[in-house]
Design a protein around this motif. Sequence first.
Motif, PDB file in Angstrom:
ATOM      1  N   GLY A  99       0.835  -1.192   0.000  1.00 39.10           N
ATOM      2  CA  GLY A  99       0.000   0.000   0.000  1.00 39.10           C
ATOM      3  C   GLY A  99       0.869   1.241   0.000  1.00 39.10           C
ATOM      4  N   LEU A 100       0.295   2.344  -0.427  1.00 39.81           N
ATOM      5  CA  LEU A 100       1.043   3.591  -0.472  1.00 39.81           C
ATOM      6  C   LEU A 100       1.308   4.107   0.943  1.00 39.81           C
ATOM      7  CD1 LEU A 100      -0.812   5.378  -3.424  1.00 39.81           C
ATOM      8  CD2 LEU A 100       1.296   4.011  -3.501  1.00 39.81           C
ATOM      9  N   ALA A 101       2.196   5.081   1.034  1.00 37.45           N
ATOM     10  CA  ALA A 101       2.518   5.678   2.333  1.00 37.45           C
ATOM     11  C   ALA A 101       1.265   6.296   2.946  1.00 37.45           C
ATOM     12  CB  ALA A 101       3.599   6.742   2.168  1.00 37.45           C
ATOM     13  N   GLY A 102       1.074   6.062   4.238  1.00 40.43           N
ATOM     14  CA  GLY A 102      -0.004   6.714   4.959  1.00 40.43           C
ATOM     15  C   GLY A 102      -1.306   5.962   5.032  1.00 40.43           C
ATOM     16  N   VAL A 103      -1.394   4.777   4.417  1.00 37.36           N
ATOM     17  CA  VAL A 103      -2.671   4.050   4.442  1.00 37.36           C
ATOM     18  C   VAL A 103      -2.851   3.218   5.706  1.00 37.36           C
ATOM     19  CG1 VAL A 103      -2.960   3.986   1.942  1.00 37.36           C
ATOM     20  CG2 VAL A 103      -1.708   2.149   3.082  1.00 37.36           C
ATOM     21  N   GLY A 104      -1.791   3.062   6.510  1.00 38.88           N
ATOM     22  CA  GLY A 104      -1.938   2.357   7.782  1.00 38.88           C
ATOM     23  C   GLY A 104      -1.317   0.980   7.852  1.00 38.88           C
ATOM     24  N   VAL A 265      -5.875   3.155  -1.059  1.00 31.99           N
ATOM     25  CA  VAL A 265      -6.352   4.482  -0.668  1.00 31.99           C
ATOM     26  C   VAL A 265      -7.786   4.558  -1.167  1.00 31.99           C
ATOM     27  CG1 VAL A 265      -6.041   6.957  -0.909  1.00 31.99           C
ATOM     28  CG2 VAL A 265      -4.044   5.448  -0.895  1.00 31.99           C
ATOM     29  N   SER A 266      -8.741   4.515  -0.255  1.00 34.31           N
ATOM     30  CA  SER A 266     -10.135   4.367  -0.661  1.00 34.31           C
ATOM     31  C   SER A 266     -11.069   5.022   0.337  1.00 34.31           C
ATOM     32  CB  SER A 266     -10.470   2.874  -0.782  1.00 34.31           C
ATOM     33  OG  SER A 266     -11.848   2.660  -0.940  1.00 34.31           O
ATOM     34  N   ASP A 267     -12.218   5.473  -0.168  1.00 31.94           N
ATOM     35  CA  ASP A 267     -13.259   6.007   0.706  1.00 31.94           C
ATOM     36  C   ASP A 267     -13.825   4.927   1.617  1.00 31.94           C
ATOM     37  OD1 ASP A 267     -12.948   8.483  -0.389  1.00 31.94           O
ATOM     38  OD2 ASP A 267     -14.648   8.330  -1.771  1.00 31.94           O
ATOM     39  N   ASP A 268     -13.542   3.672   1.307  1.00 29.85           N
ATOM     40  CA  ASP A 268     -14.009   2.588   2.175  1.00 29.85           C
ATOM     41  C   ASP A 268     -13.425   2.717   3.581  1.00 29.85           C
ATOM     42  OD1 ASP A 268     -15.438   1.537   0.084  1.00 29.85           O
ATOM     43  OD2 ASP A 268     -13.930   0.030  -0.442  1.00 29.85           O
ATOM     44  N   ALA A 269     -12.301   3.434   3.686  1.00 29.30           N
ATOM     45  CA  ALA A 269     -11.672   3.624   4.997  1.00 29.30           C
ATOM     46  C   ALA A 269     -12.311   4.758   5.790  1.00 29.30           C
ATOM     47  CB  ALA A 269     -10.183   3.902   4.815  1.00 29.30           C
ATOM     48  N   ASN A 270     -13.205   5.513   5.180  1.00 28.82           N
ATOM     49  CA  ASN A 270     -13.771   6.694   5.851  1.00 28.82           C
ATOM     50  C   ASN A 270     -14.451   6.378   7.188  1.00 28.82           C
ATOM     51  OD1 ASN A 270     -12.771   8.270   3.839  1.00 28.82           O
ATOM     52  ND2 ASN A 270     -14.741   8.768   2.904  1.00 28.82           N
ATOM     53  N   PRO A 271     -15.266   5.332   7.277  1.00 30.88           N
ATOM     54  CA  PRO A 271     -15.880   5.041   8.585  1.00 30.88           C
ATOM     55  C   PRO A 271     -14.848   4.778   9.676  1.00 30.88           C
ATOM     56  CG  PRO A 271     -17.039   3.853   6.845  1.00 30.88           C
ATOM     57  CD  PRO A 271     -15.804   4.440   6.220  1.00 30.88           C
ATOM     58  N   ALA A 309      -8.868  13.820   4.643  1.00 30.72           N
ATOM     59  CA  ALA A 309      -7.932  12.696   4.800  1.00 30.72           C
ATOM     60  C   ALA A 309      -7.791  11.889   3.516  1.00 30.72           C
ATOM     61  CB  ALA A 309      -8.386  11.790   5.935  1.00 30.72           C
ATOM     62  N   LYS A 310      -8.842  11.836   2.709  1.00 32.14           N
ATOM     63  CA  LYS A 310      -8.816  11.123   1.428  1.00 32.14           C
ATOM     64  C   LYS A 310      -8.359   9.667   1.580  1.00 32.14           C
ATOM     65  CE  LYS A 310      -8.105  15.298  -1.331  1.00 32.14           C
ATOM     66  NZ  LYS A 310      -7.237  16.018  -2.294  1.00 32.14           N
ATOM     67  N   GLY A 311      -8.846   9.025   2.623  1.00 35.22           N
ATOM     68  CA  GLY A 311      -8.537   7.609   2.810  1.00 35.22           C
ATOM     69  C   GLY A 311      -7.213   7.325   3.476  1.00 35.22           C
ATOM     70  N   LEU A 312      -6.505   8.370   3.913  1.00 30.66           N
ATOM     71  CA  LEU A 312      -5.186   8.186   4.517  1.00 30.66           C
ATOM     72  C   LEU A 312      -5.261   8.360   6.034  1.00 30.66           C
ATOM     73  CD1 LEU A 312      -2.964  10.160   1.986  1.00 30.66           C
ATOM     74  CD2 LEU A 312      -3.244   7.685   2.153  1.00 30.66           C
TER      75      LEU A 312
END
Length: 336
Positions: A99-104, A265-271, A309-312
């Motif tokens: 995953g890209l930097a910052g996704v967890g 990096v996805s809006d699925d992470a928003n919740p 945050a845009k998923g980050l």
Amino acid sequence: MPLFADSQNTAINGGNFVDQSIGVINSNVTTNISPANGQTGIDILLEASNPDAAHDSSARDYAPRCHPGTREQYIKDIIDWGAPTAGADDPLPLFWMKGLAGVGKSAIAQTCAEELKKLGRLGAAFFFAVNVREDAEQFFPTIAYQLSTEFPEYHDLLDQRIRRDRTILKKTMAIQFKVLIDEPFQELEKTWKGIGRRMVIIVDGLDECKKANDQSRIIDIIAAAARDGVTPFRWAFFSRPEPQIEASFTSNDVAQVTCMVLLPVSDDANPDIELYLRSGFKNTLRRRNIQVTSQWPSDDDIQALVKAAKGLFVYAAMVLRDHIVLWSLILRFRIY
């Protein structure tokens, strides 16, 4: 006058001069060999390792972890892979979360390490970091040292090997893996002293290992052992999809033994990000003993932060860590 008048610990045994301070040496066997400076083989191994790379090192006391209730499915999938239930199919020996930097990724790696430790299934962990934990020469010695603290028979066998030849720790990574990890565990298996079940070794931030060639070499060495079925471990890697790492994991030889997962990096992470932010702000008010008469931040402000945050997760973490941002928000909303 005796030939060795000033000698205190010397004897003659079968034509061989023997220093009795280090044991008895005959023409065939050497025993009780003490390394220089009174060090054990494990002492020497510790010096060659990086204790700060462990999942529970005090140097990583503030390492990111997944907030309760977030990233649950990813964590469950990794735990199920590393510690499958009885009767489940044997999983592939390698796992790669990219995953890209910052996704967890690091937060997931740390959380999984802690959970696997509770289950008794964590063998070792190495968390790479630029400038402080980036040396590939320390990688296998660190893994070996951590494993030696978990398995007494392996500890003793490893101690003997390094006592006999401390230059092992100056060999290539392939030789280090073979002599420090591969061969000792094979030897223990043959004498029915193996570990009995597969343990997990977690490797986070492989892309932060100093040399790109070393990143690929680590993957290739471990994958080769996994293909041959000689390693009793499962290896979980977490990294950015750098070209050399992607090339190694997607090569035919490595891909056949690797479970690959993308952390997007996805809006699925928003919740999850929203839950993390709400809990973080609540804890900030509690720690500072700040009383509020209305919700703070408001729902609109939380949603604005989630959108930004845009998923980050790293964005949300920076907001909560940055006291300047927090206090500017407090002043803005006139919270006393």
